[in-house]
Write a protein that holds these residues in place. Structure first.
Motif, mmCIF file in Angstrom:
data_model
loop_
_atom_site.group_PDB
_atom_site.id
_atom_site.type_symbol
_atom_site.label_atom_id
_atom_site.label_comp_id
_atom_site.label_asym_id
_atom_site.label_seq_id
_atom_site.Cartn_x
_atom_site.Cartn_y
_atom_site.Cartn_z
ATOM 1 N N THR A 657 0.830 -1.208 0.000
ATOM 2 C CA THR A 657 0.000 0.000 0.000
ATOM 3 C C THR A 657 0.865 1.260 0.000
ATOM 4 O OG1 THR A 657 -1.717 -1.188 1.222
ATOM 5 C CG2 THR A 657 -1.817 1.208 1.220
ATOM 6 N N ALA A 658 1.868 1.278 0.870
ATOM 7 C CA ALA A 658 2.742 2.444 0.921
ATOM 8 C C ALA A 658 3.550 2.584 -0.369
ATOM 9 C CB ALA A 658 3.674 2.338 2.127
ATOM 10 N N ARG A 659 4.010 1.465 -0.915
ATOM 11 C CA ARG A 659 4.762 1.516 -2.186
ATOM 12 C C ARG A 659 3.879 2.066 -3.311
ATOM 13 N NH1 ARG A 659 9.378 -1.092 -3.137
ATOM 14 N NH2 ARG A 659 8.756 -1.691 -5.223
ATOM 15 N N PHE A 660 2.617 1.690 -3.296
ATOM 16 C CA PHE A 660 1.696 2.159 -4.338
ATOM 17 C C PHE A 660 1.563 3.676 -4.283
ATOM 18 C CE2 PHE A 660 -2.645 3.296 -5.589
ATOM 19 C CZ PHE A 660 -2.692 2.789 -6.877
ATOM 20 N N GLU A 661 1.327 4.216 -3.082
ATOM 21 C CA GLU A 661 1.163 5.660 -2.944
ATOM 22 C C GLU A 661 2.439 6.404 -3.331
ATOM 23 O OE1 GLU A 661 -1.596 7.054 -2.407
ATOM 24 O OE2 GLU A 661 -2.822 5.351 -1.756
ATOM 25 N N GLU A 674 2.752 -2.729 -10.594
ATOM 26 C CA GLU A 674 3.131 -3.966 -9.916
ATOM 27 C C GLU A 674 2.450 -4.084 -8.551
ATOM 28 O OE1 GLU A 674 7.233 -5.997 -8.184
ATOM 29 O OE2 GLU A 674 7.325 -4.336 -9.603
ATOM 30 N N THR A 675 2.459 -2.999 -7.786
ATOM 31 C CA THR A 675 1.837 -3.050 -6.464
ATOM 32 C C THR A 675 0.318 -3.097 -6.564
ATOM 33 O OG1 THR A 675 2.050 -0.629 -6.395
ATOM 34 C CG2 THR A 675 3.739 -1.914 -5.278
ATOM 35 N N ALA A 676 -0.260 -2.456 -7.573
ATOM 36 C CA ALA A 676 -1.710 -2.545 -7.759
ATOM 37 C C ALA A 676 -2.129 -3.975 -8.047
ATOM 38 C CB ALA A 676 -2.154 -1.619 -8.886
ATOM 39 N N LYS A 677 -1.312 -4.685 -8.807
ATOM 40 C CA LYS A 677 -1.604 -6.102 -9.043
ATOM 41 C C LYS A 677 -1.523 -6.895 -7.755
ATOM 42 C CE LYS A 677 0.013 -6.275 -13.849
ATOM 43 N NZ LYS A 677 1.060 -6.808 -14.767
ATOM 44 N N ALA A 678 -0.532 -6.562 -6.917
ATOM 45 C CA ALA A 678 -0.386 -7.300 -5.660
ATOM 46 C C ALA A 678 -1.549 -7.016 -4.706
ATOM 47 C CB ALA A 678 0.943 -6.941 -4.997
ATOM 48 N N ILE A 679 -2.007 -5.749 -4.659
ATOM 49 C CA ILE A 679 -3.126 -5.400 -3.770
ATOM 50 C C ILE A 679 -4.445 -5.898 -4.350
ATOM 51 C CG2 ILE A 679 -4.362 -3.483 -2.706
ATOM 52 C CD1 ILE A 679 -1.753 -1.868 -2.871
ATOM 53 N N ASP A 680 -4.658 -5.618 -5.641
ATOM 54 C CA ASP A 680 -5.819 -6.113 -6.391
ATOM 55 C C ASP A 680 -7.139 -5.760 -5.700
ATOM 56 O OD1 ASP A 680 -6.979 -7.228 -8.587
ATOM 57 O OD2 ASP A 680 -6.929 -9.282 -7.833
ATOM 58 N N LYS A 681 -7.316 -4.460 -5.458
ATOM 59 C CA LYS A 681 -8.577 -3.973 -4.905
ATOM 60 C C LYS A 681 -9.106 -2.875 -5.822
ATOM 61 C CE LYS A 681 -7.647 -5.015 -0.044
ATOM 62 N NZ LYS A 681 -7.505 -4.464 1.331
ATOM 63 N N PRO A 682 -10.443 -2.803 -6.004
ATOM 64 C CA PRO A 682 -11.013 -1.834 -6.958
ATOM 65 C C PRO A 682 -10.600 -0.390 -6.675
ATOM 66 C CG PRO A 682 -12.676 -3.429 -6.275
ATOM 67 C CD PRO A 682 -11.479 -3.689 -5.422
ATOM 68 N N ALA A 683 -10.525 -0.011 -5.404
ATOM 69 C CA ALA A 683 -10.187 1.384 -5.093
ATOM 70 C C ALA A 683 -8.796 1.745 -5.593
ATOM 71 C CB ALA A 683 -10.274 1.609 -3.585
ATOM 72 N N ASP A 686 -8.799 1.956 -9.422
ATOM 73 C CA ASP A 686 -9.417 3.202 -9.853
ATOM 74 C C ASP A 686 -8.435 4.369 -9.724
ATOM 75 O OD1 ASP A 686 -11.829 4.766 -10.618
ATOM 76 O OD2 ASP A 686 -11.514 5.642 -8.626
ATOM 77 N N LYS A 687 -7.733 4.426 -8.586
ATOM 78 C CA LYS A 687 -6.758 5.496 -8.397
ATOM 79 C C LYS A 687 -5.619 5.379 -9.399
ATOM 80 C CE LYS A 687 -4.403 7.898 -4.626
ATOM 81 N NZ LYS A 687 -4.138 7.896 -3.163
ATOM 82 N N PHE A 688 -5.193 4.144 -9.659
ATOM 83 C CA PHE A 688 -4.123 3.928 -10.638
ATOM 84 C C PHE A 688 -4.563 4.358 -12.028
ATOM 85 C CE2 PHE A 688 -2.265 1.131 -13.854
ATOM 86 C CZ PHE A 688 -0.933 1.440 -13.716
ATOM 87 N N SER A 689 -5.800 4.023 -12.409
ATOM 88 C CA SER A 689 -6.273 4.366 -13.750
ATOM 89 C C SER A 689 -6.350 5.880 -13.937
ATOM 90 C CB SER A 689 -7.639 3.730 -13.995
ATOM 91 O OG SER A 689 -8.613 4.261 -13.104
ATOM 92 N N ALA A 704 -6.192 -1.390 -16.174
ATOM 93 C CA ALA A 704 -6.893 -1.095 -14.924
ATOM 94 C C ALA A 704 -8.404 -1.237 -15.090
ATOM 95 C CB ALA A 704 -6.539 0.314 -14.449
ATOM 96 N N TYR A 705 -8.937 -0.727 -16.212
ATOM 97 C CA TYR A 705 -10.380 -0.851 -16.453
ATOM 98 C C TYR A 705 -10.774 -2.323 -16.589
ATOM 99 C CZ TYR A 705 -10.663 4.196 -17.291
ATOM 100 O OH TYR A 705 -10.629 5.564 -17.155
ATOM 101 N N GLN A 706 -9.908 -3.102 -17.228
ATOM 102 C CA GLN A 706 -10.211 -4.522 -17.386
ATOM 103 C C GLN A 706 -10.225 -5.243 -16.040
ATOM 104 O OE1 GLN A 706 -7.228 -5.848 -20.135
ATOM 105 N NE2 GLN A 706 -8.284 -5.027 -21.941
ATOM 106 N N ARG A 707 -9.300 -4.868 -15.129
ATOM 107 C CA ARG A 707 -9.224 -5.542 -13.833
ATOM 108 C C ARG A 707 -10.489 -5.311 -13.002
ATOM 109 N NH1 ARG A 707 -4.742 -8.045 -11.624
ATOM 110 N NH2 ARG A 707 -3.355 -8.670 -13.315
ATOM 111 N N VAL A 708 -11.063 -4.107 -13.108
ATOM 112 C CA VAL A 708 -12.257 -3.799 -12.298
ATOM 113 C C VAL A 708 -13.536 -3.960 -13.105
ATOM 114 C CG1 VAL A 708 -11.010 -2.256 -10.761
ATOM 115 C CG2 VAL A 708 -12.030 -1.330 -12.844
#
Length: 1261
Positions: A657-661, A674-683, A686-689, A704-708
């Motif tokens: 989470t911290a690495r993502f931010e 990479e970290t968004a894939k590891a967390i894999d949560k819609p929120a 969305d922030k990444f997209s 990102a749109y495909q993942r959510v």
């Protein structure tokens, strides 16, 4: 003597006080029934306990457990747990007020004294009364255990003090016998007829001390001597001595004029403290029985008194609260000069040498006459020229003493001789033979000579509280609100800075910065008193000292902290008791404790050096610290974020989470993905997209749109990017999902009229379907819809004509869909990109950014080599690394002539438009003059043609590079260039290269017989070089060939063929001189290659030296050198897999020679590089073993926390701040004694020579 107040409260009358033995806590039992727990360091109320009914008179902490006991007028004794903040149980049995309660220092016992004329001993574990001591016939005011012996002392209003022997009770308790009094109330009612019930055999009266003429309020034992102290309503304090057979009165201290409520022995000095209802606390001399000092409060009667069991602190309770105080300053007077500390201890001036930790006395100072008190010296000022010392103390309202130290130190106390004294609040040296004294009462500064004679009197411009040293002939004058820099000679004020009353001043070693220490603030300023920053503390500051790097280290009551000149502060470590800093050297912090003992505290300076390097933008130091230390923690991450370095903080974070931010903040979208894939949560997707869309990373947005499963957003993305193929797939997905709204949206984006009509019909929207079909001219479809709706055509009105209808189609894309990511500007690598490898996700350089970095990461990004450890001599019982084989190739002598060049357009374009701006105005005069000469020559007849310029001369003119000058045959010019650029003085090693470059730049064409062969120059770019100004010779040394040679060197190192690897890296090092490039990026990569070669040559040389030492006789000196060389090898900047091998080699070498501390450090560094699991397990085991025996059996000269570089000649460290010289070509570091010698790394340059730097590009742009 002074009462130095440390803490004070305002409350109801305090009847009892108790210090916690370890924590800075004090308990106060109040007359209103409340118990307060205070932190006297922070000055805060921690807790309030209110279960007693009526006044609480007795209070005491347990010496080791988390307990305290209280007794009050409700006849109850309560035992509390201060961690859970509640009463555990209540002991009942007394029939009247409980006066005092105390814990036994060893046994699980509590002793209580009561107005019911009894003393009771309780077992707080079994919660039973185990003894009742009877014999007093009035209120028992106090009862206490002896701190060591099996004795109890009690004081009673029957005018007696009794000493009880409880050895029988101890024996009975040790034997496990049950207490005799099961029902204390029943036993009390039985009276004295049943003696056994009162434990007469267990507790007996040993002495009855009679001498007081009125009731006795307090009695206590001396901690080490057979003395008893008592006081009472007869206003007297009596001292009693006892032996095994009797006790007798020694003396009486008289002076109080009201009831004396308590008296105690000073735990460290021969003093007695007593307090009374006459509103005074009095200090008595134990040996002379004379009054030394009286402290009076006009409104408050004193009721209780207590001493801290370990510290020099006292507490007294009075009518309106309590006061915590000490009687004298505990800071030893000290001064530092170069490598020596002078300080006062035990009435002696002692010298401590920092280098060898030797400590010896010099002279004795004046002591107090019998029956008098002389305060210890408060400050010291040292004159190294005359070996004279000024000591300032508070005696006689402020005085100083001048001592002359012996010229030769013998280790024995020398005679101080004639001591010169005078009156003054402060005395400091201002010159070689003069010192300044502040006469505070007259507000004068007296300048005196060595004979203590006044030579000058100065009237300060303002009222001065104290004076401090300053550079030259200046003084710092401290007033109540400011500090003034005052020149003694000119008697002028130079500068002034606002500050609270200053207690101490600390100058840096070069006297460029100063720290002004106040009670709760520290002001940092330069030597002109311009404020740099101000630090605020909630608790008192005690001392400060400057680091060599310009960082202030200071102490509070319980912390060692640092302050940077820009204002950043932090905690270095905690301390149990206050210390006074005198010097800092690397990781050693020298200080004095309150006992006058010199201590060395180990600290880790990494954090403040890291922050200082960041503030000064010393990025090389930052990289070095990150690679060689273990900086972790949320504070470091928050600091980096706050100061705008999220890309560095990214290397410290392992939480996804911290690495993502952080990745989003610094724009590193690869790590964010990479970290968004590891967390894999819609929120998070969305922030990444959103961030990816803002930055133009269309493919990442799509992912990102495909993942959510944001189908609407995907359709719109494909529409605006013109990706019709994927938009068609979205339409099919909408059909499978049976989502009519999505189908209609996609058909609109695609311009598919038939599908729109179909969706509307299936959705029951027949009118819209008919209108759509009619508008777009689909008459048959419109008719079928009308029939389905059973509507007459005449009833339909308002249908627009189809003549002007146009279909809705998405805009035609300008670029293909595969190339829709926004073009990114090419940015050179930052200082922190690819500089370190932590083994964590996303750390380290990324492939594709640099060819050199790709090769450096070849073994890191792939599988670790696991067979090379054996070749390296690392015996891991099969757990080693598998390192691949090796191919030998002559890196310098062969190959490279056919290297390809990636040429760009010529950077030196014709700058015609810019010439006007530079003042180059060709008005045609020069051209006209040349034309006139040509016309005159033509008129004169035949003119012989001028000889042309050879291509070799053109090469020489077109390029300032040494390689091109060699190809043109200008060897002297090439040697001159190399001498100026990189300080080469020996060209023997370069002769083969000179000849190869010369011969490879021309070809020989055989002509007809008997005619000479034609020598044809070979151009670098024959096809592109049409202009004469672009002609350059072909070169055999290029970046591709250099990179191939680098790989060969890596393979040889991996296979532990060190002599071969050393040859390869040296040849590559020499060949880089002649590599020519056209791009700045390639020139930077040449510098990177140069650094790599230097590090490997030094590292391999160290390893070969270690191998040679290992073959010699096994002496302690050789063993020490083995460990040192192995340690130094780990500090060469090697590739990650080679660094792991070096660390394993050093770890094993240190462990075999019982240097456990060093071995543990190597193991920890190895773990930080994330090796394979088997090696990681072994490193963890090594750390566990070494932590048990954290010491080195050999005196190795190695400190990983103190930054250093390695001398390439002596293979010894050169620490930061030490003098060093460098090779002008390879930048290898050397100690000053190697100046002007030939560099051991490159073998061609002169150490310490001045040079402009290697040039690899023909153009300077």
């Amino acid at each position: 003597m002074q009462m130095l107040t440390k803490f004070e409260t305002k409350s109801s009358r305090v009847k009892g006080v108790a210090f916690h033995p370890k924590r800075p806590w004090i308990l106060a039992s109040l007359h209103n029934g409340s118990i307060q727990l205070w932190d006297y360091r922070m000055g805060t109320l921690l807790e309030r306990f209110e279960e007693h009914e009526g006044p609480v008179r007795g209070i005491s902490f347990h010496p080791s457990q988390e307990l305290f006991v209280s007794g009050g007028d409700d006849y109850k004794i309560k035992v509390w747990n201060y961690r859970t903040r509640r009463c555990i149980f209540t002991l009942q049995g007394h029939l009247d007020y409980v006066r005092t309660v105390f814990f036994h220092p060893e046994q699980p016992w509590i002793i209580s004294a009561s107005d019911d004329q009894t003393i009771r001993i309780w077992n707080w574990q079994s919660r039973q009364c185990i003894a009742v001591l009877t014999g007093h016939n009035h209120y028992v005011m106090c009862a206490q255990f002896h701190p060591k012996d099996d004795l109890v002392v009690s004081a009673c209003l029957d005018q007696t003090v009794r000493v009880w022997d409880i050895s029988g009770l101890r024996r009975k308790s040790a034997a496990g016998a049950q207490p005799m009094i099961a029902d204390p109330l029943t036993a009390q009612r039985m009276g004295g007829a049943q003696g056994d019930f009162f434990n007469v055999t267990d507790v007996v009266v040993k002495f009855v001390l009679e001498g007081h003429t009125r009731g006795v309020n307090w009695a206590t034992f001396h901690s080490t001597m057979p003395l008893v102290l008592s006081c009472g309503d007869d206003r007297q304090v009596k001292i009693w001595r006892m032996n095994d057979s009797r006790a007798w009165e020694v003396d009486t201290c008289r002076g109080h004029y009201n009831n004396v409520n308590s008296a105690i022995f000073h735990p460290k000095r021969d003093f007695i403290l007593s307090n009374s209802e006459d509103k005074t606390i009095r200090i008595w001399d134990t040996t002379r029985r004379t009054l030394l000092q009286t402290f009076r409060r006009e409104q408050d009667r004193f009721w209780c008194l207590n001493a801290h069991p370990e510290l020099n602190l006292f507490a007294a309770g009075h009518d309106n609260g309590l006061i915590v105080f000490k009687l004298e300053r505990e800071r030893p007077a000290a001064a530092v000069y170069q490598n020596t500390l002078l300080y006062v201890k035990d009435s002696q001036i002692r010298l401590h040498n920092f280098a060898d930790a030797s400590d010896q006395p010099t002279i004795a100072i004046r002591t107090a006459p019998a029956g008098q008190y002389l305060p210890p010296p408060r400050a010291m000022s040292f004159n190294p020229s005359e070996k004279a010392v000024l000591l300032t103390s508070d005696a006689e309202g402020g005085s100083y003493e001048l001592y002359q130290l012996p010229r030769q130190l013998s280790g024995h106390i020398a005679d101080a001789g004639q001591t010169r004294r005078g009156v003054g609040a402060c005395a400091i040296w201002t010159g070689r033979n003069r010192f300044a004294v502040l006469d505070k009462s007259a507000q004068q500064i007296l300048i005196k000579d060595l004979s203590n004679q006044t030579t000058k009197t100065i009237q300060p411009p303002v009222a001065v509280e104290s004076i401090f040293a300053a550079p030259g002939s200046q003084l710092l004058l401290a007033t109540a609100t400011s500090v003034i820099l005052f020149d003694v000679q000119t008697r002028q004020t130079i500068a002034e800075i606002s500050a609270a009353p200053v207690k101490y001043v600390a100058w840096s070693s070069d006297m460029s910065t100063v720290a002004l220490l106040c009670k709760h603030t520290i002001t940092l300023a330069n030597k002109q008193l311009e404020q740099l920053c101000q630090v605020h503390e909630t608790i008192r500051t005690k001392s400060a000292v400057w680091d060599d790097s310009g960082v202030l280290l200071y102490t509070t009551l319980n912390h060692v902290k640092f302050a940077l000149p820009q204002g950043d502060t932090g905690i270095i470590r905690t301390i149990d008791n206050p210390v006074y800093l005198v010097r800092v050297s690397g990781g050693d912090l020298h200080c004095l404790d309150r006992e006058g003992a010199v201590q060395v505290l180990k600290i880790d300076p990494t954090e403040y050096r890291f922050k200082l390097a960041l503030q000064y933008r010393n990025y090389e130091e930052v990289v070095s610290i990150i690679r060689n230390s273990n900086l972790v923690g949320q504070s470091i991450i928050a600091y980096l974020q706050k100061n705008g370095y999220p890309e560095i903080a990214l290397h410290f974070v392992r939480d996804d989470t911290a690495r993502f931010e952080l990745a989003l903040e610094c724009g590193n979208m690869d790590i964010a993905l990479e970290t968004a894939k590891a967390i894999d949560k819609p929120a998070y997707w969305d922030k990444f997209s959103q961030e990816a869309l803002r930055r133009g990373h269309i493919k990442m947005v799509e992912l990102a749109y495909q993942r959510v499963k944001a189908y609407d957003k995907l359709s719109f993305l494909y529409s605006i990017t013109g990706n019709s193929e994927k938009l068609t797939k979205m339409q099919k997905i909408a059909v499978m999902r049976d989502d009519a709204q999505s189908r209609l949206q996609n058909s609109l984006y695609l311009g598919d009229i038939e599908d729109r009509i179909r969706v509307l019909r299936e959705s029951g929207q027949l009118s819209l379907a008919y209108l759509t079909a009619k508008t777009h001219g689909l008459e048959e479809e419109a008719e079928s819809i009308r029939a389905m709706a059973e509507v007459d055509e005449s009833d339909i009105v308002g249908v627009p004509s189809s003549d002007k209808a146009t279909l809705l189609y998405p805009a035609t894309p300008i670029k293909a869909a595969s190339e829709l990511d926004w073009p990114q500007l090419h940015v050179n690598k930052g200082i922190f990109d690819g500089r370190f490898n932590f083994g964590d996700k996303g750390a380290g350089p990324r492939p594709g950014k640099s060819r050199v970095a790709d090769i450096a990461l070849a073994a890191v990004d792939g599988e670790e080599a696991e067979d090379g450890s054996g070749a390296w001599g690392i015996d891991d019982d099969g757990d080693g690394d598998n390192i691949g084989g090796m191919v030998t190739h002559d890196a310098f002598g062969g190959g490279g002539a056919d290297g390809e060049f990636d040429d760009e357009a010529d950077l030196l374009e014709d700058g015609g438009e810019a010439e006007g701006g530079w003042g180059i105005d060709d008005d045609g005069e020069l051209d006209a003059e040349i034309a006139a000469e040509a016309t005159a020559a033509a008129a004169a007849g035949f003119v012989a043609p001028q000889p042309g310029i050879s291509e070799l001369e053109i090469w020489s003119r077109n390029s300032p590079l040494a390689a091109d000058q060699i190809a043109a045959g200008n060897f002297e010019q090439a040697m001159r260039l190399l001498r100026d650029q990189i300080g080469i003085v020996s060209f023997d090693a370069l002769k083969p290269a000179f000849m190869e470059i010369y011969t490879a730049s021309r070809s020989v064409l055989t002509m007809t017989p008997f005619s000479p062969a034609a020598r044809i120059p070979l151009r670098r770019d024959p096809a592109d070089s049409t202009e004469r100004s672009q002609l350059l010779p072909a070169q055999i040394y290029s970046m591709p060939s250099s990179l191939e040679h680098l790989q060969q060197g890596y393979r040889a190192t991996t296979a532990a063929k060190f002599e071969e690897a050393l040859t390869l890296f040296k040849r590559l090092l020499l060949s880089l001189i002649f590599v020519t490039v056209d791009k700045l990026e390639d020139a930077n990569e040449i510098k990177m290659l140069l650094e790599i070669c230097r590090e490997y040559v030094i590292g391999i040389s160290i390893e070969l030296a270690r191998t040679a030492v290992s073959k010699e006789e096994a002496t302690e000196e050789n063993s020490t050198r083995l460990v040192e060389l192995a340690a130094y090898f780990t500090h060469c900047q090697l590739r990650a897999d080679h660094e792991k091998l070096a660390l394993r080699l050093a770890m094993n070498t240190a462990y075999k020679h019982k240097c456990y501390k060093a071995a543990g450090e190597f193991a920890q560094r190895l773990l930080d590089l994330v090796p394979v699991p088997a090696i990681a397990d072994k490193a963890r085991k090594m750390i566990t073993i070494c932590d048990r025996q954290s010491r080195d059996a050999l005196p190795i000269k190695y400190d990983a926390r103190n930054p250093f570089v390695i001398c390439a000649a002596s293979h010894t460290p050169i620490h930061k701040g030490e003098a060093a010289v460098n090779c002008p070509y390879c930048q290898a570091s050397y100690k000053p004694e190697f100046r002007d010698e030939l560099c051991r790394v490159c073998s061609i340059a002169q150490i310490g020579a001045q040079a402009t730097g290697l040039r690899s590009m023909a153009s300077a742009d």
